[in-house]
Scaffold this motif. Structure first.
Motif, PDB file in Angstrom:
ATOM      1  N   GLY A  23      -9.933  -4.740   3.012  1.00 45.01           N
ATOM      2  CA  GLY A  23     -10.187  -3.488   2.286  1.00 45.01           C
ATOM      3  C   GLY A  23      -9.008  -3.132   1.385  1.00 45.01           C
ATOM      4  N   SER A  24      -7.804  -3.387   1.869  1.00 45.65           N
ATOM      5  CA  SER A  24      -6.620  -3.109   1.045  1.00 45.65           C
ATOM      6  C   SER A  24      -6.554  -4.103  -0.117  1.00 45.65           C
ATOM      7  N   ALA A  25      -6.819  -5.367   0.187  1.00 47.73           N
ATOM      8  CA  ALA A  25      -6.686  -6.405  -0.841  1.00 47.73           C
ATOM      9  C   ALA A  25      -7.777  -6.303  -1.903  1.00 47.73           C
ATOM     10  N   VAL A  26      -9.026  -6.141  -1.454  1.00 44.52           N
ATOM     11  CA  VAL A  26     -10.131  -6.104  -2.411  1.00 44.52           C
ATOM     12  C   VAL A  26     -10.241  -4.710  -3.006  1.00 44.52           C
ATOM     13  N   GLY A  27     -10.085  -4.644  -4.290  1.00 44.05           N
ATOM     14  CA  GLY A  27     -10.163  -3.334  -4.939  1.00 44.05           C
ATOM     15  C   GLY A  27     -10.283  -3.513  -6.433  1.00 44.05           C
ATOM     16  N   LEU A  28      -9.717  -2.571  -7.158  1.00 45.67           N
ATOM     17  CA  LEU A  28      -9.798  -2.640  -8.614  1.00 45.67           C
ATOM     18  C   LEU A  28      -9.132  -3.911  -9.134  1.00 45.67           C
ATOM     19  N   GLY A  29      -8.179  -4.423  -8.371  1.00 46.34           N
ATOM     20  CA  GLY A  29      -7.493  -5.653  -8.783  1.00 46.34           C
ATOM     21  C   GLY A  29      -8.476  -6.798  -8.975  1.00 46.34           C
ATOM     22  N   ASN A  30      -9.472  -6.892  -8.105  1.00 49.85           N
ATOM     23  CA  ASN A  30     -10.434  -7.990  -8.178  1.00 49.85           C
ATOM     24  C   ASN A  30     -11.517  -7.718  -9.214  1.00 49.85           C
ATOM     25  N   LEU A  31     -12.048  -6.492  -9.196  1.00 45.31           N
ATOM     26  CA  LEU A  31     -13.239  -6.206  -9.996  1.00 45.31           C
ATOM     27  C   LEU A  31     -12.896  -5.796 -11.422  1.00 45.31           C
ATOM     28  N   LEU A 106       3.706   4.544  -7.393  1.00 44.54           N
ATOM     29  CA  LEU A 106       3.534   4.318  -8.838  1.00 44.54           C
ATOM     30  C   LEU A 106       2.194   3.645  -9.132  1.00 44.54           C
ATOM     31  N   ILE A 107       1.840   2.647  -8.319  1.00 46.31           N
ATOM     32  CA  ILE A 107       0.557   1.957  -8.547  1.00 46.31           C
ATOM     33  C   ILE A 107      -0.593   2.944  -8.362  1.00 46.31           C
ATOM     34  N   LEU A 108      -0.485   3.728  -7.295  1.00 42.65           N
ATOM     35  CA  LEU A 108      -1.586   4.665  -7.022  1.00 42.65           C
ATOM     36  C   LEU A 108      -1.785   5.647  -8.175  1.00 42.65           C
ATOM     37  N   PHE A 231       0.375 -11.056  -6.325  1.00 41.57           N
ATOM     38  CA  PHE A 231       0.959 -10.053  -5.437  1.00 41.57           C
ATOM     39  C   PHE A 231       0.089  -8.806  -5.383  1.00 41.57           C
ATOM     40  N   PHE A 232      -0.343  -8.364  -6.572  1.00 37.60           N
ATOM     41  CA  PHE A 232      -1.129  -7.123  -6.652  1.00 37.60           C
ATOM     42  C   PHE A 232      -2.431  -7.265  -5.875  1.00 37.60           C
ATOM     43  N   THR A 233      -3.130  -8.359  -6.107  1.00 41.60           N
ATOM     44  CA  THR A 233      -4.468  -8.485  -5.528  1.00 41.60           C
ATOM     45  C   THR A 233      -4.412  -8.652  -4.007  1.00 41.60           C
ATOM     46  N   LEU A 234      -3.341  -9.279  -3.502  1.00 41.64           N
ATOM     47  CA  LEU A 234      -3.237  -9.411  -2.043  1.00 41.64           C
ATOM     48  C   LEU A 234      -2.444  -8.250  -1.433  1.00 41.64           C
ATOM     49  N   SER A 235      -2.178  -7.238  -2.224  1.00 45.41           N
ATOM     50  CA  SER A 235      -1.418  -6.053  -1.750  1.00 45.41           C
ATOM     51  C   SER A 235      -0.068  -6.446  -1.173  1.00 45.41           C
ATOM     52  N   LEU A 236       0.652  -7.315  -1.871  1.00 43.60           N
ATOM     53  CA  LEU A 236       1.899  -7.836  -1.299  1.00 43.60           C
ATOM     54  C   LEU A 236       3.141  -7.212  -1.913  1.00 43.60           C
ATOM     55  N   GLY A 237       4.219  -7.331  -1.185  1.00 45.51           N
ATOM     56  CA  GLY A 237       5.526  -6.973  -1.723  1.00 45.51           C
ATOM     57  C   GLY A 237       5.845  -5.502  -1.632  1.00 45.51           C
ATOM     58  N   MET A 238       4.921  -4.702  -1.117  1.00 44.55           N
ATOM     59  CA  MET A 238       5.228  -3.271  -1.066  1.00 44.55           C
ATOM     60  C   MET A 238       4.980  -2.627   0.292  1.00 44.55           C
ATOM     61  N   GLY A 239       4.691  -3.429   1.298  1.00 44.09           N
ATOM     62  CA  GLY A 239       4.675  -2.854   2.638  1.00 44.09           C
ATOM     63  C   GLY A 239       3.325  -2.379   3.146  1.00 44.09           C
ATOM     64  N   SER A 240       2.262  -2.473   2.314  1.00 44.36           N
ATOM     65  CA  SER A 240       0.932  -2.083   2.813  1.00 44.36           C
ATOM     66  C   SER A 240       0.540  -2.987   3.970  1.00 44.36           C
ATOM     67  N   MET A 241       0.673  -4.285   3.724  1.00 43.18           N
ATOM     68  CA  MET A 241       0.294  -5.248   4.751  1.00 43.18           C
ATOM     69  C   MET A 241       1.256  -5.153   5.948  1.00 43.18           C
ATOM     70  N   SER A 325     -10.376   2.246  -0.282  1.00 42.79           N
ATOM     71  CA  SER A 325      -9.729   1.566   0.849  1.00 42.79           C
ATOM     72  C   SER A 325      -8.397   0.941   0.424  1.00 42.79           C
ATOM     73  N   SER A 326      -8.254   0.623  -0.872  1.00 40.52           N
ATOM     74  CA  SER A 326      -6.961   0.128  -1.356  1.00 40.52           C
ATOM     75  C   SER A 326      -5.996   1.296  -1.568  1.00 40.52           C
ATOM     76  N   ALA A 327      -6.539   2.398  -2.099  1.00 42.81           N
ATOM     77  CA  ALA A 327      -5.685   3.566  -2.379  1.00 42.81           C
ATOM     78  C   ALA A 327      -5.035   4.081  -1.095  1.00 42.81           C
ATOM     79  N   ILE A 328      -5.825   4.080  -0.030  1.00 43.50           N
ATOM     80  CA  ILE A 328      -5.290   4.532   1.257  1.00 43.50           C
ATOM     81  C   ILE A 328      -4.097   3.674   1.659  1.00 43.50           C
ATOM     82  N   SER A 329      -4.244   2.363   1.443  1.00 45.73           N
ATOM     83  CA  SER A 329      -3.150   1.475   1.834  1.00 45.73           C
ATOM     84  C   SER A 329      -1.969   1.576   0.866  1.00 45.73           C
ATOM     85  N   LEU A 330      -2.207   2.121  -0.328  1.00 44.80           N
ATOM     86  CA  LEU A 330      -1.102   2.288  -1.273  1.00 44.80           C
ATOM     87  C   LEU A 330      -0.206   3.466  -0.902  1.00 44.80           C
ATOM     88  N   ILE A 331      -0.815   4.493  -0.324  1.00 40.40           N
ATOM     89  CA  ILE A 331      -0.019   5.692  -0.007  1.00 40.40           C
ATOM     90  C   ILE A 331       0.456   5.684   1.447  1.00 40.40           C
TER      91      ILE A 331
HETATM   92  N1  PFF Z   1      -4.885  -5.110  -3.725  1.00 39.61           N
HETATM   93  C1  PFF Z   1      -5.405  -3.969  -4.409  1.00 39.61           C
HETATM   94  C2  PFF Z   1      -6.375  -4.427  -5.472  1.00 39.61           C
HETATM   95  O1  PFF Z   1      -6.480  -5.630  -5.718  1.00 39.61           O
HETATM   96  O2  PFF Z   1      -7.012  -3.577  -6.074  1.00 39.61           O
HETATM   97  C3  PFF Z   1      -4.339  -3.108  -5.018  1.00 39.61           C
HETATM   98  C4  PFF Z   1      -3.181  -2.856  -4.124  1.00 39.61           C
HETATM   99  C5  PFF Z   1      -3.380  -2.217  -2.899  1.00 39.61           C
HETATM  100  C6  PFF Z   1      -1.941  -3.320  -4.488  1.00 39.61           C
HETATM  101  C7  PFF Z   1      -2.328  -2.058  -2.024  1.00 39.61           C
HETATM  102  C8  PFF Z   1      -0.868  -3.167  -3.639  1.00 39.61           C
HETATM  103  C9  PFF Z   1      -1.084  -2.542  -2.415  1.00 39.61           C
HETATM  104  F1  PFF Z   1      -0.091  -2.412  -1.590  1.00 39.61           F
END
Ligand code: PFF
Length: 482
Positions: A23-31, A106-108, A231-241, A325-331
């Motif tokens: 849910g965190s990974a799949v979001g606007l990044g993919n679509l 910032l991303i959110l 990195f963005f699409t897998l929600s990496l590098g910022m601590g969500s995962m 579901s991605s926004a939640i993991s961003l904040i």
């Molecule tokens: N992975 C999300 C997307 O592809 O839309 C965006 C995202 C969520 C990026 C969470 C980083 C993050 F920590």
């Protein structure tokens, strides 16, 4: 020595954890983002680099983030402090968590604006506005939306508010349940759209555009963007995962989870790309149209197909939910940091941070109209600048430091116990995070440092990293801790 601060609670099952991480990974990044950057950077060669980045950098960094999260058992700032202490590392590693917290906010800020577009499209679709609409009509609708600050702010506010309310409630079980049916639903609608795409007569061209590499179109900047997007699409590098992994109990396999997440995320992005480019070519649209691509193509398909009204409404509802579901993991990293380290209630933290995000988001709203010609970084609008700084600098830098920590600071037996891999596979993992992933990230960074376009942001990052190093040295009284 002070007590370790730890997260409480854990996921009910392994599959719930996987679903939440997907849910965190799949979001606007993919679509939304993957198709439009693929269009902008020329198709096949870009996609190939992106796939390599997922495989060689994304998956190992995902494992690394899971290890740090499950071991650190807290929000990213505290988790890094915890693992650094336990492995005799410097306190400055906490800065890595802070980089993530900041990147998430910032991303959110722009994520919420774009998800707001999807909310607007959902309402339009429910009202049957797309029935019979051609590419030109849809294009006009989109232009109209971007031109109206009031509308953009309204939908941005609505999305931000929804995110805040859910996070404030700490609705982990609510999110868990929602995600369990959302993701299969999204996949199902994408398959229906794929069926439609094959009827446009341009499916083969779309396939070729995505999978036939033309390396003459590949630039270093494209490689940086492809890596940043991995990195963005897998929600990496910022601590969500990391935060999500802090709720994972010891008996679950983080390797299996990581592979599922990467697989689901990649398939959904590729399907979205196939569908969107079929419609682009069938309607003589421009693949490099930029951020509007998703919003200018799919409504045309919904306008033409039988039952398009229903599918269109469902699709945009699902886009909003995937974004949620991605926004939640961003904040969440920032909220859990405020909660655990600043003794602030979850409700207060969510509202305060949400308000800050909302205000920064206004800059993105304006960058599509009043500030369209204003450049913050060279040749980049406010939105482009925030996107560039986060996806292309802060996330890869965060991921790079995580792999360096695991490879060089963390005790090997801890990593071994976390991954539970056979010796050969463990050695492959170590080889990648010790050499391949860091060197790849550094090469891409360095090559961008010499490109005129990205010189300033890159110099700023180098100075920032150096300052963190200096502050740490001064605080440690000039004596290295280890
Ligand atoms: N992975 C999300 C997307 O592809 O839309 C965006 C995202 C969520 C990026 C969470 C980083 C993050 F920590």
């Amino acid at each position: 020595m002070s007590q370790l601060k730890l997260s409480k609670g854990s996921w009910s099952t392994q599959s719930v954890f996987i679903m939440a991480a997907v849910g965190s990974a799949v979001g606007l990044g993919n679509l939304w983002k993957f198709p439009y950057i693929t269009g902008e950077y020329g198709g096949g060669a870009f996609v190939l680099v992106y796939l390599f980045c997922i495989l060689l950098i994304g998956i190992p960094v995902l494992f690394s983030e899971f290890i740090l999260g499950r071991n650190g058992k807290a929000n990213p700032v505290q988790a890094m402090a915890n693992v650094a202490r336990e492995n005799n590392g410097s306190k400055a590693w906490a800065a890595l968590g802070f980089n993530g917290v900041l990147a998430g906010l910032l991303i959110l800020s722009f994520y919420s604006v774009i998800a707001g577009w999807a909310l607007f499209y959902f309402v339009e679709s429910v009202q049957g506005k797309f029935v019979g609409a051609d590419a030109k009509a849809v294009g006009n609708l989109f232009e109209g939306l971007l031109g109206s600050q009031v509308e953009l702010i309204f939908w941005h506010s609505l999305f931000a508010l929804t995110t805040i309310v859910i996070v404030a409630k700490g609705l982990k079980s609510g999110i868990e349940k929602a995600i369990n049916f959302l993701m299969p639903g999204l996949f199902f609608i994408l398959l229906i759209l794929l069926g439609y795409a094959t009827t446009t007569g341009y499916f083969a061209q779309s396939f070729e555009f995505l999978f036939k590499p033309d390396f003459s179109k590949l630039t270093w900047n494209a490689v940086l963007v492809a890596m940043g997007h991995a990195f963005f699409t897998l929600s990496l590098g910022m601590g969500s995962m990391m935060v999500y992994a802090s709720y994972v109990s010891k008996q679950h396999s983080i390797v299996k989870a990581g592979l599922w997440i990467a697989f689901a995320d990649t398939i959904i992005a590729l399907l979205a790309g196939l569908v969107i480019f079929s419609i682009v070519f069938a309607n003589g649209l421009e693949p490099g149209a930029g951020p509007g691509l998703l919003f200018q193509t799919l409504p045309v398909a919904f306008g033409e197909m039988a039952g398009g009204w229903l599918f269109g409404s469902l699709f945009f509802a699902l886009v909003v939910m995937a974004a949620l579901s991605s926004a939640i993991s961003l904040i969440e990293p920032a909220v859990s940091w405020f909660e655990q380290n600043w003794a602030m209630s979850r409700i207060k933290a969510a509202w305060l941070l949400g308000a800050i995000v909302w205000v920064i988001g206004l800059g993105t709203v304006l960058s599509f109209n009043a500030w369209a010609d204003l450049h913050f970084l060279p040749e980049k609008s406010f939105f482009d600048s925030i996107d560039f700084i986060t996806a292309n600098i802060m996330l890869p830098l965060g991921g790079l430091m995580m792999t360096i920590f695991i490879a060089w600071v963390m005790k090997k037996q801890v990593v071994e116990a976390e991954l539970e891999l056979q010796t050969e596979l463990l050695n492959v993992f170590y080889f990648i995070i010790k050499w391949i992933a860091p060197i790849a990230v550094i090469i891409v960074f360095a090559s961008n440092l010499v490109s005129k376009e990205n010189l300033w942001p890159m110099i700023a990052v180098s100075i920032g990293v150096y300052l963190v190093y200096l502050v740490n040295k001064v605080r440690a009284g000039g004596v290295a801790e280890r």
